[in-house]
Design an enzyme around this catalytic site. Structure first.
Site, PDB file in Angstrom:
ATOM      1  N   ALA A 119       0.940  -1.189   0.045  1.00 20.66           N
ATOM      2  CA  ALA A 119      -0.209  -0.074  -0.063  1.00 20.66           C
ATOM      3  C   ALA A 119       0.861   1.235  -0.062  1.00 20.66           C
ATOM      4  O   ALA A 119       1.936   0.912  -0.229  1.00 20.66           O
ATOM      5  CB  ALA A 119      -1.015  -0.067   1.114  1.00 20.66           C
ATOM      6  N   ASN A 120       0.368   2.280   0.151  1.00 24.56           N
ATOM      7  CA  ASN A 120       1.057   3.621   0.242  1.00 24.56           C
ATOM      8  C   ASN A 120       0.243   4.595   1.220  1.00 24.56           C
ATOM      9  O   ASN A 120      -0.517   4.460   1.675  1.00 24.56           O
ATOM     10  CB  ASN A 120       1.286   4.268  -0.987  1.00 24.56           C
ATOM     11  CG  ASN A 120      -0.246   4.578  -1.704  1.00 24.56           C
ATOM     12  OD1 ASN A 120      -1.085   5.302  -1.123  1.00 24.56           O
ATOM     13  ND2 ASN A 120      -0.488   4.021  -2.732  1.00 24.56           N
ATOM     14  N   ARG A 121       0.952   5.738   1.503  1.00 23.48           N
ATOM     15  CA  ARG A 121       0.424   6.605   2.389  1.00 23.48           C
ATOM     16  C   ARG A 121      -0.780   7.491   2.198  1.00 23.48           C
ATOM     17  O   ARG A 121      -1.138   8.207   2.860  1.00 23.48           O
ATOM     18  CB  ARG A 121       1.587   7.657   2.960  1.00 23.48           C
ATOM     19  CG  ARG A 121       2.741   6.904   3.588  1.00 23.48           C
ATOM     20  CD  ARG A 121       3.767   7.838   3.947  1.00 23.48           C
ATOM     21  NE  ARG A 121       4.795   6.901   4.552  1.00 23.48           N
ATOM     22  CZ  ARG A 121       5.190   6.255   5.322  1.00 23.48           C
ATOM     23  NH1 ARG A 121       4.211   6.367   6.530  1.00 23.48           N
ATOM     24  NH2 ARG A 121       6.298   5.625   5.909  1.00 23.48           N
ATOM     25  N   SER A 122      -1.485   7.394   0.967  1.00 18.51           N
ATOM     26  CA  SER A 122      -2.559   8.251   0.354  1.00 18.51           C
ATOM     27  C   SER A 122      -3.563   8.187   1.703  1.00 18.51           C
ATOM     28  O   SER A 122      -3.877   7.154   1.727  1.00 18.51           O
ATOM     29  CB  SER A 122      -3.010   8.043  -0.984  1.00 18.51           C
ATOM     30  OG  SER A 122      -4.175   8.567  -1.039  1.00 18.51           O
ATOM     31  N   ALA A 185      -3.624   7.332  -5.540  1.00 20.75           N
ATOM     32  CA  ALA A 185      -2.239   6.881  -5.677  1.00 20.75           C
ATOM     33  C   ALA A 185      -2.247   5.359  -5.748  1.00 20.75           C
ATOM     34  O   ALA A 185      -2.346   4.751  -5.022  1.00 20.75           O
ATOM     35  CB  ALA A 185      -1.672   7.302  -4.233  1.00 20.75           C
TER      36      ALA A 185
END
Ligand code: CTP
Length: 311
Positions: A119-122, A185
């Protein structure tokens, strides 16, 4: 409602309702037999004649066991939308009335196995704010959201997805549309063959390498689609050479506009509430000041309306 209809003011709520000259919205919730009872019907008619607004009740299951029918409270988001519509400045222009928009927001989760993912920080805050801002200007908005912890915006149809491939499917099935704003994102890669079972660690052994494969590029697909929206807008999350990379993305993705931002950790933009963006288009580059994400959304929605109007 019975007290309101008869002007009884013997507690704080009923006193405020009698003393106000502001619009009042009622969201009734009661047992279906109570709702259809003759006194309730009379009171509702009186209140409507007095100019009181109503949302619901809806048909469905009651809180009481084994009870269903007309009397269920309207969904909270529908109540919010009804309240917003009531308080909205009636003179506010709706330059996007009759237009449809698709917005993506949030991260995607790419499974490694049933319990792990990439995943990512969005946070989804910027994309959700843009969906709401477009709806406020009258557009019919579909928001395709990855997994986020913020609520669905009021007045927007939200489709929830997890993976990039699901997001692409939801976006393309929303075409044709007049406007596409791809804010998500999206993970660039997914695990080539995610495991159906939890991957177990083998004591003393190095973990098996994760083989990645490229995800579909949703913005690029929409930018080159045979049902390409009139206005295709993308974001560029960069940690260096923001303008140069943004311009390259404008061409590569077939977009009309790129909203470029510096997401280096020290900016606090990714996951934060403020944003500092540069608008890149064939007309050149315009730098906006550091703004709240809601303000960036409102400005972008106004810019979209101006572009569609040919300004
Ligand atoms: N985007 C997309 N689908 C992808 C990757 C990106 O729709 N698979 C969209 C994003 O929503 C954004 C734009 O493309 O509007 C740019 O995303 P960004 O992550 O900045 O760029 P990438 O294309 O991933 O390029 P790079 O990672 O090399 O910066």
């Amino acid at each position: 409602m019975a007290k309101m209809a008869h002007g009884l003011a013997d507690d704080l709520a009923s006193t405020i309702l009698l003393a106000t000259d502001r619009p009042v919205l009622v969201a009734p919730a009661m047992n279906p037999k109570m709702w259809t009872a003759a006194p309730t019907t009379r009171n509702v008619a009186t209140l409507k004649a007095d100019g009181i607004h109503f949302i619901g009740p809806m048909a469905g299951e009651m809180a009481e066991k084994n009870e269903a029918g007309f009397g269920r409270m309207a969904e909270p988001l529908d109540i919010v939308a009804a309240a917003e519509a009531l308080f909205a400045d009636k003179d506010q222009a709706k330059p996007l009335a009759g237009k449809t928009a698709i917005v993506t927001s949030g991260p995607t989760h790419e499974p490694i196995d049933p319990v792990r993912y990439i995943a990512n920080r969005s946070s989804g805050r910027q994309g959700h704010a843009i969906a709401a801002a477009l709806a406020k200007l009258g557009a019919k908005v579909t928001l395709v959201s990855g997994p986020v912890t913020i609520p669905d915006p009021a007045g927007v149809t939200t489709v929830h997805v997890e993976r990039a491939e699901e997001m692409l499917e939801a976006v393309t099935s929303g075409l044709p549309a007049d406007i596409a704003v791809m804010v998500a994102a999206v993970a660039d890669w997914r695990v080539a063959s995610s495991s159906g079972q939890k991957i177990k660690k083998q004591p003393g052994e190095a973990p098996a390498p994760l083989l990645l494969t490229e995800n579909p590029d949703i913005l690029k697909t929409v930018g080159h689609h045979e049902q390409r929206p009139t206005l295709v807008i993308g974001f560029a999350a960069e940690t260096q050479n923001v303008e140069e990379n943004g311009r390259a993305k404008l061409a590569r993705k077939g977009a009309d506009m790129i909203v470029a931002n510096d997401v280096s950790p020290e900016t606090g933009i990714m996951g934060g509430s403020r944003n500092s963006v540069k608008i890149i288009s064939a007309d050149g580059i315009e730098a906006w000041p550091d703004l709240d994400k809601d303000e960036v959304a409102a400005r972008l929605a106004a810019l979209i309306a101006a572009r569609l109007a040919g300004a």
